[in-house]
Design a protein around this motif. Structure first.
Motif, PDB file in Angstrom:
ATOM      1  N   GLY A   7     -14.093  33.817  25.380  1.00  0.00           N
ATOM      2  CA  GLY A   7     -15.061  34.809  25.296  1.00  0.00           C
ATOM      3  C   GLY A   7     -15.131  35.213  23.603  1.00  0.00           C
ATOM      4  N   GLY A   8     -16.126  35.947  23.219  1.00  0.00           N
ATOM      5  CA  GLY A   8     -16.268  36.147  21.892  1.00  0.00           C
ATOM      6  C   GLY A   8     -17.244  37.455  21.750  1.00  0.00           C
ATOM      7  N   SER A   9     -17.087  37.990  20.535  1.00  0.00           N
ATOM      8  CA  SER A   9     -17.813  39.024  19.974  1.00  0.00           C
ATOM      9  C   SER A   9     -19.181  39.150  19.957  1.00  0.00           C
ATOM     10  CB  SER A   9     -17.319  39.678  18.862  1.00  0.00           C
ATOM     11  OG  SER A   9     -15.774  40.120  18.847  1.00  0.00           O
ATOM     12  N   PRO A  10     -20.022  39.919  20.361  1.00  0.00           N
ATOM     13  CA  PRO A  10     -21.487  39.646  20.113  1.00  0.00           C
ATOM     14  C   PRO A  10     -21.944  40.183  18.578  1.00  0.00           C
ATOM     15  CG  PRO A  10     -20.902  41.863  20.815  1.00  0.00           C
ATOM     16  CD  PRO A  10     -19.604  41.121  20.966  1.00  0.00           C
ATOM     17  N   CYS A  11     -22.082  39.000  17.878  1.00  0.00           N
ATOM     18  CA  CYS A  11     -22.477  38.939  16.497  1.00  0.00           C
ATOM     19  C   CYS A  11     -23.766  39.710  16.179  1.00  0.00           C
ATOM     20  CB  CYS A  11     -22.675  37.403  15.876  1.00  0.00           C
ATOM     21  SG  CYS A  11     -21.094  36.569  16.211  1.00  0.00           S
ATOM     22  N   THR A  12     -24.347  39.807  17.227  1.00  0.00           N
ATOM     23  CA  THR A  12     -25.799  40.354  16.839  1.00  0.00           C
ATOM     24  C   THR A  12     -25.833  41.787  16.469  1.00  0.00           C
ATOM     25  OG1 THR A  12     -26.882  38.862  18.462  1.00  0.00           O
ATOM     26  CG2 THR A  12     -28.096  40.875  17.876  1.00  0.00           C
ATOM     27  N   TYR A  13     -24.715  42.555  17.193  1.00  0.00           N
ATOM     28  CA  TYR A  13     -24.461  43.976  17.070  1.00  0.00           C
ATOM     29  C   TYR A  13     -23.491  44.222  15.976  1.00  0.00           C
ATOM     30  CZ  TYR A  13     -27.491  43.878  21.127  1.00  0.00           C
ATOM     31  OH  TYR A  13     -28.425  43.635  22.011  1.00  0.00           O
ATOM     32  N   THR A  24     -20.679  50.129  14.246  1.00  0.00           N
ATOM     33  CA  THR A  24     -19.332  50.115  13.545  1.00  0.00           C
ATOM     34  C   THR A  24     -18.298  50.662  14.367  1.00  0.00           C
ATOM     35  OG1 THR A  24     -20.155  52.414  12.538  1.00  0.00           O
ATOM     36  CG2 THR A  24     -20.358  50.327  11.357  1.00  0.00           C
ATOM     37  N   GLU A  25     -18.541  51.420  15.569  1.00  0.00           N
ATOM     38  CA  GLU A  25     -17.644  52.158  16.678  1.00  0.00           C
ATOM     39  C   GLU A  25     -17.881  51.369  17.804  1.00  0.00           C
ATOM     40  OE1 GLU A  25     -15.852  54.858  15.678  1.00  0.00           O
ATOM     41  OE2 GLU A  25     -16.850  54.703  13.797  1.00  0.00           O
ATOM     42  N   ALA A  26     -16.673  51.694  18.782  1.00  0.00           N
ATOM     43  CA  ALA A  26     -16.479  50.871  20.047  1.00  0.00           C
ATOM     44  C   ALA A  26     -17.413  51.733  21.053  1.00  0.00           C
ATOM     45  CB  ALA A  26     -14.861  51.132  20.622  1.00  0.00           C
ATOM     46  N   SER A  27     -18.852  51.481  20.875  1.00  0.00           N
ATOM     47  CA  SER A  27     -19.674  52.143  21.583  1.00  0.00           C
ATOM     48  C   SER A  27     -21.173  51.587  21.386  1.00  0.00           C
ATOM     49  CB  SER A  27     -20.101  53.691  21.391  1.00  0.00           C
ATOM     50  OG  SER A  27     -20.465  53.814  20.147  1.00  0.00           O
ATOM     51  N   TRP A  31     -20.505  46.770  22.393  1.00  0.00           N
ATOM     52  CA  TRP A  31     -19.335  47.525  23.262  1.00  0.00           C
ATOM     53  C   TRP A  31     -19.636  47.225  24.817  1.00  0.00           C
ATOM     54  CZ3 TRP A  31     -14.766  47.281  21.688  1.00  0.00           C
ATOM     55  CH2 TRP A  31     -13.819  47.798  22.561  1.00  0.00           C
ATOM     56  N   GLU A  32     -20.772  47.492  25.128  1.00  0.00           N
ATOM     57  CA  GLU A  32     -20.952  47.118  26.756  1.00  0.00           C
ATOM     58  C   GLU A  32     -20.930  45.384  26.927  1.00  0.00           C
ATOM     59  OE1 GLU A  32     -21.487  49.376  29.215  1.00  0.00           O
ATOM     60  OE2 GLU A  32     -21.113  50.714  27.468  1.00  0.00           O
ATOM     61  N   LEU A  33     -21.234  44.774  25.991  1.00  0.00           N
ATOM     62  CA  LEU A  33     -21.270  43.389  26.353  1.00  0.00           C
ATOM     63  C   LEU A  33     -19.335  42.958  26.198  1.00  0.00           C
ATOM     64  CD1 LEU A  33     -23.943  42.029  23.995  1.00  0.00           C
ATOM     65  CD2 LEU A  33     -23.802  41.721  26.269  1.00  0.00           C
ATOM     66  N   PHE A  34     -18.820  43.436  25.358  1.00  0.00           N
ATOM     67  CA  PHE A  34     -17.453  43.103  25.097  1.00  0.00           C
ATOM     68  C   PHE A  34     -16.835  43.689  26.627  1.00  0.00           C
ATOM     69  CE2 PHE A  34     -13.159  45.242  24.665  1.00  0.00           C
ATOM     70  CZ  PHE A  34     -12.432  43.981  24.178  1.00  0.00           C
ATOM     71  N   LYS A  35     -17.136  44.721  27.285  1.00  0.00           N
ATOM     72  CA  LYS A  35     -16.760  45.302  28.274  1.00  0.00           C
ATOM     73  C   LYS A  35     -16.728  44.105  29.427  1.00  0.00           C
ATOM     74  CE  LYS A  35     -17.710  49.712  29.452  1.00  0.00           C
ATOM     75  NZ  LYS A  35     -18.309  51.063  29.317  1.00  0.00           N
ATOM     76  N   ALA A  60     -12.707  49.794  13.286  1.00  0.00           N
ATOM     77  CA  ALA A  60     -12.624  50.587  14.535  1.00  0.00           C
ATOM     78  C   ALA A  60     -12.861  49.849  15.815  1.00  0.00           C
ATOM     79  CB  ALA A  60     -13.385  51.748  14.448  1.00  0.00           C
ATOM     80  N   ILE A  61     -13.892  48.756  15.603  1.00  0.00           N
ATOM     81  CA  ILE A  61     -13.997  48.053  16.901  1.00  0.00           C
ATOM     82  C   ILE A  61     -13.191  47.147  17.015  1.00  0.00           C
ATOM     83  CG2 ILE A  61     -15.619  46.334  17.518  1.00  0.00           C
ATOM     84  CD1 ILE A  61     -17.970  47.881  16.271  1.00  0.00           C
ATOM     85  N   LYS A  62     -12.632  46.146  15.867  1.00  0.00           N
ATOM     86  CA  LYS A  62     -11.416  45.387  15.977  1.00  0.00           C
ATOM     87  C   LYS A  62     -10.167  45.973  16.673  1.00  0.00           C
ATOM     88  CE  LYS A  62     -12.730  42.487  12.171  1.00  0.00           C
ATOM     89  NZ  LYS A  62     -12.203  42.011  10.895  1.00  0.00           N
ATOM     90  N   GLN A  63      -9.874  47.246  16.157  1.00  0.00           N
ATOM     91  CA  GLN A  63      -8.594  47.885  16.792  1.00  0.00           C
ATOM     92  C   GLN A  63      -8.668  48.251  18.152  1.00  0.00           C
ATOM     93  OE1 GLN A  63      -5.600  48.529  15.019  1.00  0.00           O
ATOM     94  NE2 GLN A  63      -5.157  48.708  17.197  1.00  0.00           N
ATOM     95  N   GLN A  64      -9.771  48.706  18.661  1.00  0.00           N
ATOM     96  CA  GLN A  64     -10.330  49.002  19.890  1.00  0.00           C
ATOM     97  C   GLN A  64     -10.227  47.821  21.038  1.00  0.00           C
ATOM     98  OE1 GLN A  64     -10.065  52.004  21.137  1.00  0.00           O
ATOM     99  NE2 GLN A  64     -10.239  51.240  23.083  1.00  0.00           N
ATOM    100  N   ILE A  65     -10.655  46.815  20.252  1.00  0.00           N
ATOM    101  CA  ILE A  65     -10.279  45.382  21.207  1.00  0.00           C
ATOM    102  C   ILE A  65      -8.953  45.282  21.276  1.00  0.00           C
ATOM    103  CG2 ILE A  65     -10.787  42.921  20.844  1.00  0.00           C
ATOM    104  CD1 ILE A  65     -13.484  43.492  19.402  1.00  0.00           C
ATOM    105  N   ARG A  66      -8.203  45.150  20.232  1.00  0.00           N
ATOM    106  CA  ARG A  66      -6.629  45.129  20.391  1.00  0.00           C
ATOM    107  C   ARG A  66      -6.117  45.873  21.279  1.00  0.00           C
ATOM    108  NH1 ARG A  66      -7.279  45.256  14.563  1.00  0.00           N
ATOM    109  NH2 ARG A  66      -7.291  43.125  13.771  1.00  0.00           N
TER     110      ARG A  66
END
Length: 87
Positions: A7-13, A24-27, A31-35, A60-66
């Protein structure tokens, strides 16, 4: 049989290319796509997973993904269970 989830991050957002309303935040929608990736990971319980990160995603997003994937390598995120032997 080895189960692999890719899988991969949603570049569009999350990309810096999106100057207007970049997340820029995990929301938000990104973020819904990542979930959904997390749902698939839990449902299929893969032996190996690979999640490609968006290089320009906010820290902040990268850290929350980790945190969500329980990994600490920022280059690429993967897990191989100890009992899996790749030939």
């Amino acid at each position: 049989m080895i189960k692999i989830l890719l899988g991969g991050s949603p570049c569009t957002y999350w990309s810096i290319a999106k100057a207007d309303k970049r997340e820029t935040e995990a929301s938000g929608v990104g973020w819904e796509l990542f979930k959904n990736y997390l749902i698939a990971k839990k449902k299929f319980n893969p032996d190996i997973f690979l999640y490609e990160n968006n290089k320009s995603a906010a820290p902040a997003i990268k850290q929350q993904i980790r945190n969500e994937l329980s990994v600490y390598d920022g280059t690429f995120l993967c897990k191989i269970r100890a009992h899996v032997i790749l030939k």
